[in-house]
Scaffold this motif. Structure first.
Motif, PDB file in Angstrom:
ATOM      1  N   GLN A 108       0.756  -1.091   0.010  1.00  0.00           N
ATOM      2  CA  GLN A 108      -0.240  -0.136   0.348  1.00  0.00           C
ATOM      3  C   GLN A 108       0.879   1.378   0.158  1.00  0.00           C
ATOM      4  O   GLN A 108       0.433   2.204  -1.037  1.00  0.00           O
ATOM      5  N   TRP A 109       2.016   1.268   0.676  1.00  0.00           N
ATOM      6  CA  TRP A 109       3.230   2.525   1.367  1.00  0.00           C
ATOM      7  C   TRP A 109       3.493   2.920  -0.778  1.00  0.00           C
ATOM      8  O   TRP A 109       3.296   3.629  -1.107  1.00  0.00           O
ATOM      9  N   ASP A 114       3.021   5.650  -6.137  1.00  0.00           N
ATOM     10  CA  ASP A 114       3.340   5.416  -7.297  1.00  0.00           C
ATOM     11  C   ASP A 114       4.299   4.526  -7.951  1.00  0.00           C
ATOM     12  O   ASP A 114       5.122   5.036  -8.728  1.00  0.00           O
ATOM     13  N   ARG A 115       4.998   3.634  -6.906  1.00  0.00           N
ATOM     14  CA  ARG A 115       6.110   2.735  -7.673  1.00  0.00           C
ATOM     15  C   ARG A 115       5.455   1.362  -7.156  1.00  0.00           C
ATOM     16  O   ARG A 115       6.889   0.654  -7.248  1.00  0.00           O
ATOM     17  N   ALA A 116       4.017   1.213  -7.059  1.00  0.00           N
ATOM     18  CA  ALA A 116       3.727  -0.491  -7.679  1.00  0.00           C
ATOM     19  C   ALA A 116       4.266  -1.160  -8.212  1.00  0.00           C
ATOM     20  O   ALA A 116       4.190  -0.617  -9.959  1.00  0.00           O
ATOM     21  N   ARG A 117       4.736  -2.059  -8.349  1.00  0.00           N
ATOM     22  CA  ARG A 117       4.619  -3.184  -9.874  1.00  0.00           C
ATOM     23  C   ARG A 117       4.405  -4.200  -9.872  1.00  0.00           C
ATOM     24  O   ARG A 117       3.865  -4.656  -8.321  1.00  0.00           O
ATOM     25  N   ASN A 118       3.906  -5.043  -9.923  1.00  0.00           N
ATOM     26  CA  ASN A 118       2.960  -6.646 -10.459  1.00  0.00           C
ATOM     27  C   ASN A 118       3.977  -7.647  -9.684  1.00  0.00           C
ATOM     28  O   ASN A 118       3.405  -8.684  -9.222  1.00  0.00           O
TER      29      ASN A 118
END
Length: 415
Positions: A108-109, A114-118
């Motif tokens: 979630q952090w 905007d750093r999430a990756r699959n």
């Protein structure tokens, strides 16, 4: 959310208050986790260099890259939590309370920035390898015992006291403990203690093992609470020092006499048989209540073996000849005269016979699983089917809890 590192959960604390671990030596009590240690106070860049240099398994370039990427994500997230060291930030994050779902909070952090990756879940699990292996954080047992990836534990063992774990493996081989599952489970439990408390294998105390058993009983429901091989390995290799209880069950009898104390009431002369009875009854404590344990002790220690010693001084073997067995069964079937009371038939003699029968059968069966410990005691059972009425013999679904095998002669008995 801040979690008090020093305070056990309410359930564990209440259990500790209600349990009198009388056999835990004073110098072997539970170690309180220290709130600060040098690895958790390390600066970020030296921490990364050291953690990634540890000799983990699978050090191919892609694996190392994944671990590095995951470690950086975890440290970035932890740096954003309140606290003056990594452990305080880990506790403040609240991830520890989620158990197997701990990854949700750092994910979630990452999403919020905007750093999430699959591939974040894989990165975070792989990043936890150097975080735990480098002893940067020390999660509580609730988190550790619900952790699914066992490779985290095996990786920890590769870089923390590898010589100590190798010695335990060698001891397993030397004592014919070849069960892969049981051995892995024992090593995992020792690893849990080391992750939680720090230090080396030789620093583990009896109290640490008792505390772990409480945690297992509280947080796991897989039927493995009674598995104590890890304690036996530590005791047998001298971790607890001379004179330590050899079985964890003997330590954890709450406010009651240990099997050794119960057996020693009867002043058995043959020390090897005395030790055998103590070991046997200690192993049976997991299956029976205390009243039944006392009855078993009386049947085996007093009515069986002590009687044999009184009539056959110097006896030291469970292998009884036909005459000795027949004479004992005849004696135990009668309650001796006391005061003004004449001799009378022992109405519950079938219970004594069934207890002795179960004793011989258990030794024969256990010897197949642990020959180094039990095989020397295997002997023909002196109790035959016609010694007990059919109605007293245990049957499937209706046998007393203290009978561990059907009332049939064991396979070692002659026809």
């Amino acid at each position: 959310m801040t979690i008090d590192l020093q305070s056990p959960s309410v359930t564990t604390r209440q259990r500790a208050q209600n349990t009198d671990y009388r056999h835990v030596p004073a110098d072997s009590q539970v170690r309180t986790p220290t709130p600060v240690w040098w690895q958790t106070c390390a600066l970020r860049d030296p921490l990364i260099d050291r953690a990634l240099a540890l000799p983990f398994a699978g050090n191919s370039a892609p694996n190392v890259k994944t671990r590095e990427r995951g470690l950086i994500k975890l440290l970035d997230w932890l740096e954003d939590q309140p606290g003056s060291n990594w452990q305080q930030r880990w506790l403040a994050s609240g991830a520890e309370e989620l158990g197997v779902d701990w990854k949700q909070i750092p994910m979630q952090w990452l999403v919020a920035r905007d750093r999430a990756r699959n591939y974040d879940p894989i990165d975070l699990v792989c990043g936890m390898i150097p975080l735990l292996g480098g002893q940067v954080i020390r999660p509580n047992y609730r988190w550790l015992l619900r952790l699914s990836p066992s490779h985290l534990l095996s990786q920890f063992r590769r870089v923390n006291d590898a010589e100590g774990f190798a010695a335990l493996e060698a001891h397993c081989e030397a004592t014919a403990r070849h069960g892969v599952h049981d051995r892995a489970q024992a090593l995992n439990r020792i690893t849990w203690i080391m992750i939680r408390k720090g230090g080396l294998i030789r620093d583990i105390t009896i109290g640490d093992c008792v505390e772990l058993q409480d945690a297992i009983g509280e947080h796991q429901r897989n039927g493995q609470h009674g598995k104590h091989l890890y304690y036996a390995l530590l005791a047998e290799t001298g971790v607890f020092g001379a004179g330590a209880p050899t079985r964890l069950k003997a330590v954890m009898l709450p406010g009651q006499r240990s099997p050794a104390e119960l057996i020693d009431r009867h002043q058995i002369a043959c020390l090897p048989i005395r030790d055998l009875l103590v070991d046997y009854l200690t192993d049976r404590t997991v299956d029976v209540d205390y009243v039944t344990l006392e009855d078993m002790t009386r049947s085996l220690g007093l009515l069986f073996w002590k009687d044999l010693e009184q009539h056959h001084p110097g006896i030291s073997s469970l292998r009884l000849n036909t005459q000795t067995a027949a004479a004992w069964k005849e004696r135990v079937s009668v309650v001796p005269a006391r005061g003004n009371q004449p001799p009378r038939p022992r109405v519950n003699v079938h219970i004594v016979f069934n207890t002795v029968r179960a004793f011989y059968q258990d030794l024969a069966r256990w010897a197949a699983d642990d020959p180094a410990r039990w095989s020397r005691w295997v002997a023909p059972c002196p109790i035959r089917d016609n010694d007990t009425p059919p109605t007293s013999r245990p049957v499937a679904g209706a046998r007393p809890t203290w009978i561990s095998a059907p009332a049939l002669c064991c396979r070692c008995c002659p026809p």
